[in-house]
Design an enzyme around this catalytic site. Structure first.
Site, PDB file in Angstrom:
ATOM      1  N   ASP A   1     -24.650  -0.409  -3.369  1.00  0.00           N
ATOM      2  CA  ASP A   1     -23.364   0.190  -3.733  1.00  0.00           C
ATOM      3  C   ASP A   1     -23.330   1.635  -3.229  1.00  0.00           C
ATOM      4  OD1 ASP A   1     -21.152   1.229  -4.966  1.00  0.00           O
ATOM      5  OD2 ASP A   1     -21.695   0.594  -7.001  1.00  0.00           O
TER       6      ASP A   1
ATOM      7  N   THR B   1      -5.480   6.602   4.216  1.00  0.00           N
ATOM      8  CA  THR B   1      -4.319   5.717   4.320  1.00  0.00           C
ATOM      9  C   THR B   1      -3.028   6.493   4.550  1.00  0.00           C
ATOM     10  OG1 THR B   1      -2.939   4.192   3.046  1.00  0.00           O
ATOM     11  CG2 THR B   1      -4.327   5.649   1.771  1.00  0.00           C
TER      12      THR B   1
ATOM     13  N   SER C   1      -0.110   4.709  -5.827  1.00  0.00           N
ATOM     14  CA  SER C   1      -0.940   3.896  -6.738  1.00  0.00           C
ATOM     15  C   SER C   1      -2.207   4.693  -7.001  1.00  0.00           C
ATOM     16  CB  SER C   1      -1.317   2.551  -6.103  1.00  0.00           C
ATOM     17  OG  SER C   1      -2.271   2.743  -5.064  1.00  0.00           O
TER      18      SER C   1
ATOM     19  N   TYR D   1      -5.120   3.694  -6.393  1.00  0.00           N
ATOM     20  CA  TYR D   1      -5.911   3.512  -5.169  1.00  0.00           C
ATOM     21  C   TYR D   1      -5.525   4.561  -4.125  1.00  0.00           C
ATOM     22  CZ  TYR D   1      -6.334   2.217  -0.348  1.00  0.00           C
ATOM     23  OH  TYR D   1      -6.547   2.296   1.003  1.00  0.00           O
ATOM     24  N   HIS D   2      -4.210   4.668  -3.853  1.00  0.00           N
ATOM     25  CA  HIS D   2      -3.785   5.609  -2.812  1.00  0.00           C
ATOM     26  C   HIS D   2      -4.144   7.055  -3.189  1.00  0.00           C
ATOM     27  CE1 HIS D   2      -1.186   2.143  -1.536  1.00  0.00           C
ATOM     28  NE2 HIS D   2      -1.426   2.635  -0.347  1.00  0.00           N
TER      29      HIS D   2
ATOM     30  N   LYS E   1      -7.609   8.187  -2.191  1.00  0.00           N
ATOM     31  CA  LYS E   1      -7.732   8.581  -0.777  1.00  0.00           C
ATOM     32  C   LYS E   1      -7.279  10.026  -0.598  1.00  0.00           C
ATOM     33  CE  LYS E   1      -9.014   4.498   0.887  1.00  0.00           C
ATOM     34  NZ  LYS E   1     -10.088   4.223   1.827  1.00  0.00           N
TER      35      LYS E   1
ATOM     36  N   THR F   1       8.034 -13.249   0.489  1.00  0.00           N
ATOM     37  CA  THR F   1       8.445 -12.418  -0.652  1.00  0.00           C
ATOM     38  C   THR F   1       8.547 -10.915  -0.386  1.00  0.00           C
ATOM     39  OG1 THR F   1       6.110 -12.239  -1.272  1.00  0.00           O
ATOM     40  CG2 THR F   1       7.399 -14.003  -2.345  1.00  0.00           C
TER      41      THR F   1
HETATM   42  N1  USQ Z   1       5.159  -5.888  -0.198  1.00  0.00           N
HETATM   43  C1  USQ Z   1       6.182  -6.788  -0.244  1.00  0.00           C
HETATM   44  N2  USQ Z   1       5.867  -8.096  -0.451  1.00  0.00           N
HETATM   45  C2  USQ Z   1       4.575  -8.547  -0.575  1.00  0.00           C
HETATM   46  C3  USQ Z   1       3.531  -7.614  -0.515  1.00  0.00           C
HETATM   47  C4  USQ Z   1       3.862  -6.288  -0.339  1.00  0.00           C
HETATM   48  O1  USQ Z   1       7.362  -6.430  -0.121  1.00  0.00           O
HETATM   49  O2  USQ Z   1       4.380  -9.769  -0.752  1.00  0.00           O
HETATM   50  C5  USQ Z   1       5.474  -4.464   0.031  1.00  0.00           C
HETATM   51  C6  USQ Z   1       4.950  -3.508  -1.047  1.00  0.00           C
HETATM   52  O3  USQ Z   1       5.838  -3.401  -2.110  1.00  0.00           O
HETATM   53  C7  USQ Z   1       4.788  -2.228  -0.245  1.00  0.00           C
HETATM   54  C8  USQ Z   1       4.506  -2.701   1.173  1.00  0.00           C
HETATM   55  O4  USQ Z   1       4.853  -4.076   1.219  1.00  0.00           O
HETATM   56  O5  USQ Z   1       5.991  -1.511  -0.230  1.00  0.00           O
HETATM   57  C9  USQ Z   1       3.051  -2.552   1.570  1.00  0.00           C
HETATM   58  O6  USQ Z   1       2.268  -3.231   0.616  1.00  0.00           O
HETATM   59  P1  USQ Z   1       0.877  -3.903   1.023  1.00  0.00           P
HETATM   60  O7  USQ Z   1       0.379  -4.689  -0.127  1.00  0.00           O
HETATM   61  O8  USQ Z   1       0.995  -4.590   2.330  1.00  0.00           O
HETATM   62  O9  USQ Z   1      -0.008  -2.615   1.325  1.00  0.00           O
HETATM   63  P2  USQ Z   1      -0.481  -1.441   0.389  1.00  0.00           P
HETATM   64  O10 USQ Z   1      -0.542  -1.804  -1.036  1.00  0.00           O
HETATM   65  O11 USQ Z   1       0.293  -0.218   0.752  1.00  0.00           O
HETATM   66  O12 USQ Z   1      -1.992  -1.254   0.857  1.00  0.00           O
HETATM   67  C10 USQ Z   1      -2.471  -1.737   2.120  1.00  0.00           C
HETATM   68  C11 USQ Z   1      -3.973  -1.853   2.042  1.00  0.00           C
HETATM   69  C12 USQ Z   1      -4.565  -0.471   1.802  1.00  0.00           C
HETATM   70  C13 USQ Z   1      -4.083   0.478   2.891  1.00  0.00           C
HETATM   71  C14 USQ Z   1      -2.566   0.502   2.948  1.00  0.00           C
HETATM   72  C15 USQ Z   1      -2.011   1.297   4.102  1.00  0.00           C
HETATM   73  O13 USQ Z   1      -4.346  -2.735   0.994  1.00  0.00           O
HETATM   74  O14 USQ Z   1      -5.972  -0.558   1.777  1.00  0.00           O
HETATM   75  O15 USQ Z   1      -4.547   1.777   2.623  1.00  0.00           O
HETATM   76  O16 USQ Z   1      -2.092  -0.844   3.141  1.00  0.00           O
HETATM   77  S1  USQ Z   1      -0.485   2.041   3.680  1.00  0.00           S
HETATM   78  O17 USQ Z   1       0.437   1.020   3.200  1.00  0.00           O
HETATM   79  O18 USQ Z   1       0.009   2.710   4.861  1.00  0.00           O
HETATM   80  O19 USQ Z   1      -0.739   2.963   2.591  1.00  0.00           O
END
Ligand code: USQ
Length: 389
Positions: free
Chosen positions: A74, A144, A179, A181-182, A185, A252
């Site tokens: 880890d 990110t 979030s 998580y974000h 970072k 979705t």
């Molecule tokens: N979303 C939908 N429908 C879905 C899944 C997600 O509309 O079925 C939307 C979410 O609401 C969000 C967007 O798509 O607005 C992005 O969500 P995501 O689940 O694809 O990505 P996110 O949670 O932002 O996180 C992912 C990775 C993370 C990385 C990030 C880059 O899991 O590790 O840091 O993408 S970024 O999005 O640029 O922050």
């Protein structure tokens, strides 16, 4: 060059290892299989079957002759990172070993705490290991694009010039993560900037967009696949949309679907990381790259998946806007800069529609595995109901 990858078992870590081996670099890695375990915790699994690390390493040896020095542990445990860095004396350490899911961090206090502690502590461990053992090594840290949030102005690459009360300065762009998580970072970025200021460590902080895809040139060459998650906690937007279309489930977009993010293919993500490895920062430099190809709204992506799926299969795909489980803007301005990697020679190699077509074909071969996960595909981790568990 000696390349150490923290999180070598992951979606990006594994194909990056294959790329660095192909480049003739010596590869070592650390992983504690956190993602494999946590994905199982939400009754899910990688849709593309992957073998154990032991088998992965043997297969690499068989196909390429290269040896991967693997450390199971880890990275939030200081001795795991410090001992491996002492043994390997890497030229670059790529840190991909953080808890990567926004929904996971929002399940409740336990998951929020775990994400906060493990992510921030792992970066701190790495900072100290580099500083005390190999101070000239390069830290390549995966952050990110989500650190910036969705401000109503253009987003620069890390820093911008600000004028206030008649004085000017060049400062980090304000962060508005969406979030826990974000936010981890963001905290990592602050800690890395501070480490750079005090000890002049060479650091690349990558603000990466959402990655999609099942393949890279190295995966094609070796046949050694990487994981692919599609459940609501561990899967990301475009990958999920492709799986939904293949399984005949509705695609979705959350809420209005106007949420706009930067996206890039797995191949391009690996190429960008490889470019950062081969062109490290100058002595004492902290640099920030916005790493994505294009930005799209999730509705645009849903429509593109529908179009490609219907063209390729002759079957219908349905888009269903579902209530948004997250707290985020569903219509907003979005214009992030992304020039630095292009200036260093990066060229986008994949067309989105072609990549969607490949993903759909790859996933069709695993349709029963997707169907078996249909209970964990629809969203239920809601930001507003995150509680003390
Ligand atoms: N979303 C939908 N429908 C879905 C899944 C997600 O509309 O079925 C939307 C979410 O609401 C969000 C967007 O798509 O607005 C992005 O969500 P995501 O689940 O694809 O990505 P996110 O949670 O932002 O996180 C992912 C990775 C993370 C990385 C990030 C880059 O899991 O590790 O840091 O993408 S970024 O999005 O640029 O922050």
């Amino acid at each position: 060059m000696k390349v150490m990858i923290l999180g070598i078992d992951g979606y990006i870590g594994w194909p990056l290892a294959l790329r660095e081996i192909e480049k003739g670099n010596e590869v070592s890695g650390i992983d504690n299989f956190f993602t494999r375990r946590r994905v199982r915790e939400v009754n899910s699994d990688s849709v593309i079957p992957i073998s154990t690390m032991q088998k992965r390493i043997s297969a690499v040896r068989e196909k390429t002759g290269a040896r991967i020095n693997f450390y199971r542990g880890d990275v939030a445990n200081p001795s795991v990172v410090i001992d491996a860095v002492k043994k390997e004396k890497p030229d670059v350490v790529v840190h991909l070993a953080e808890q990567r899911s926004a929904p996971y961090s929002m399940i409740g206090l336990k998951q929020a705490t775990q994400t906060m502690v493990k992510n921030i502590v792992s970066t701190l461990n790495l900072i100290y290991a580099i500083k005390d053992v190999v101070p000239h090594a390069h830290i390549l840290k995966l952050g990110t694009m989500g650190e910036y949030g969705t401000p109503n102005i253009d987003i620069p690459e890390g820093f911008f010039e600000v004028q206030y009360n008649g004085r000017k300065d060049y400062l980090p762009f304000p962060k508005q993560a969406g979030s826990w998580y974000h936010w981890t970072k963001v905290h990592d970025s602050n800690n890395l900037m501070f480490a750079n200021r005090v000890w002049r460590l060479g650091i690349t902080d990558v603000m990466q967009g959402v990655v999609y895809g099942t393949r890279t040139t190295d995966i094609n060459r070796t046949g050694l696949r990487t994981r692919f998650d599609i459940d609501e906690v561990w899967g990301t937007a475009l990958n999920r949309f492709c799986a939904q279309a293949v399984a005949g489930l509705p695609i979705t977009p959350y809420g209005k679907g106007g949420q706009t993010r930067g996206f890039l293919s797995l191949e391009d993500s690996i190429s960008c990381l490889d470019l950062s490895i081969s062109k490290p920062p100058a002595e004492g430099e902290y640099r920030v790259f916005n790493q994505f190809d294009e930005h799209y709204s999730v509705m645009q992506l849903a429509q593109m998946v529908k179009e490609v799926f219907e063209h390729d299969t002759g079957k219908e795909a349905v888009i269903r806007n579902v209530p948004n489980p997250r707290v985020e803007a569903e219509e907003h301005y979005y214009n992030p800069e992304h020039k630095k990697l292009a200036e260093m020679g990066y060229r986008h190699s994949r067309e989105l529609k072609d990549e969607i077509s490949i993903m759909l074909e790859d996933l069709a071969a695993h349709r029963p595995r997707i169907e078996a996960l249909s209970d964990v595909i629809s969203p239920h981790t809601a930001w507003k109901s995150s509680g003390i568990n």
